[in-house]
Design a protein around this motif. Structure first.
Motif, short mmCIF file in Angstrom:
data_model
loop_
_atom_site.label_atom_id
_atom_site.label_comp_id
_atom_site.label_asym_id
_atom_site.label_seq_id
_atom_site.Cartn_x
_atom_site.Cartn_y
_atom_site.Cartn_z
N ARG A 186 0.82 -1.22 0.00
CA ARG A 186 0.00 0.00 0.00
C ARG A 186 0.85 1.27 0.00
O ARG A 186 0.32 2.37 0.13
N ALA A 189 -0.44 3.67 -2.60
CA ALA A 189 -1.89 3.77 -2.73
C ALA A 189 -2.34 5.14 -2.26
O ALA A 189 -1.66 5.80 -1.47
N TRP A 231 -4.45 -1.01 -8.97
CA TRP A 231 -5.84 -0.63 -9.24
C TRP A 231 -5.89 0.86 -9.58
O TRP A 231 -5.35 1.70 -8.86
N GLY A 244 -4.78 2.39 -6.16
CA GLY A 244 -4.99 1.33 -5.18
C GLY A 244 -3.69 0.64 -4.82
O GLY A 244 -2.59 1.14 -5.10
#
Length: 288
Positions: A186, A189, A231, A244
């Protein structure tokens, strides 16, 4: 390429990738003109040269893409193949000064030339030009190169400029303290973009594939095909989107635990995610 006759009083040629003209008579005879005369702009020879210049650009881009693929995948490349393509300026530009490894994995050098007999001229880390004739060589991904920082310093001393980003390619190394069941990173993200189209366009401009709601990059790591994906939002979403998490899948589509992701696949996936995130909208002002 030499100068070609183009109507009365002019010749044309490709000069630094663009169509140029020169006069063949009068005071300006033999002198290259600053711009194409109006009467030459639709001349068949000029059109032919323009189309040839476009083909050369596509060819150069294809050479860079192929060499980049060899490097990212660290695939063995026959030295005979390098010798055959070396006379082509586009191939030479893509290959020159790349770090190569022959039979000895600890012997790294910078490619400077290739002979018709299949020998490669390489500058080794002692600054000496040596000849190598292994059956194949690899153009290693930088994350696989030992003592990368020292290699970068040596390349700077030699004034090396690579046509394919290798030595100075951004790299990431997989942490050793990952959770056993973790499958997502992450770190990059949450990058905000004004639209899904803008984020997808950035992914495409960076050379990544956009498929469904993800930006992806495929890497052959240690003989295994792995796909990293980030994403980027539903394809037809019209509003603001955020990046994402980053995940990796094997060729069957199985999500890989982070501990199973290879060094090259990890580095290239993180490189993609970081480059996407870098294009995010950044708020201005004291409260940003």
């Amino acid at each position: 390429m030499g100068w070609l006759s183009a109507g009365d009083g002019y010749e044309v040629a490709l000069v630094e990738g663009k169509v140029a003209a020169r006069a063949t008579s009068g005071r300006a005879a033999g002198r290259q003109l600053k711009s194409l005369p109006r009467g030459l702009r639709d001349h068949p020879e000029v059109d032919r040269l323009r189309r040839f210049a476009e083909w050369l650009d596509r060819h150069a881009a294809a050479c860079v893409a192929q060499v980049d693929s060899w490097m990212v995948s660290s695939l063995p490349v026959p030295t005979g193949l390098l010798a055959r393509v070396w006379p082509d300026e586009a191939w030479q530009s893509a290959l020159r000064d790349l770090a190569v490894v022959g039979d000895d994995p600890d012997e790294v050098g910078f490619l400077r030339g290739a002979t018709d007999s299949g020998e490669l001229r390489v500058v080794n880390l002692d600054g000496e030009t040596v000849r190598l004739s292994p059956r194949t060589v690899t153009l290693p991904h930088p994350v696989l190169l030992p003592d990368l920082e020292e290699l970068r310093e040596f390349a700077a001393e030699l004034g090396i400029v690579q046509g394919v980003e290798q030595i100075h390619r951004a790299t990431w190394r997989r942490p050793g303290d990952l959770e056993a069941k973790a499958t997502e990173v992450r770190e990059f993200a949450g990058g905000t973009f004004r639209s899904r189209f803008a984020l997808a366009a950035r992914a495409s401009s960076l050379g990544h594939r956009v498929s469904g709601g993800c930006a992806t990059t495929r890497v052959r790591d240690g003989g295994t095909l792995v796909e990293a994906s980030v994403w980027i939002g539903e394809p037809y979403w019209d509003g603001e989107v955020t990046t994402g998490g980053l995940t990796w899948q094997d060729r069957e589509g199985r999500a890989l635990p982070l501990r199973e992701v290879g060094a090259v696949a990890w580095s290239e996936g993180m490189r993609m995610a970081a480059a996407l995130y870098a294009g995010r909208e950044i708020e201005e002002g004291k409260d940003a």
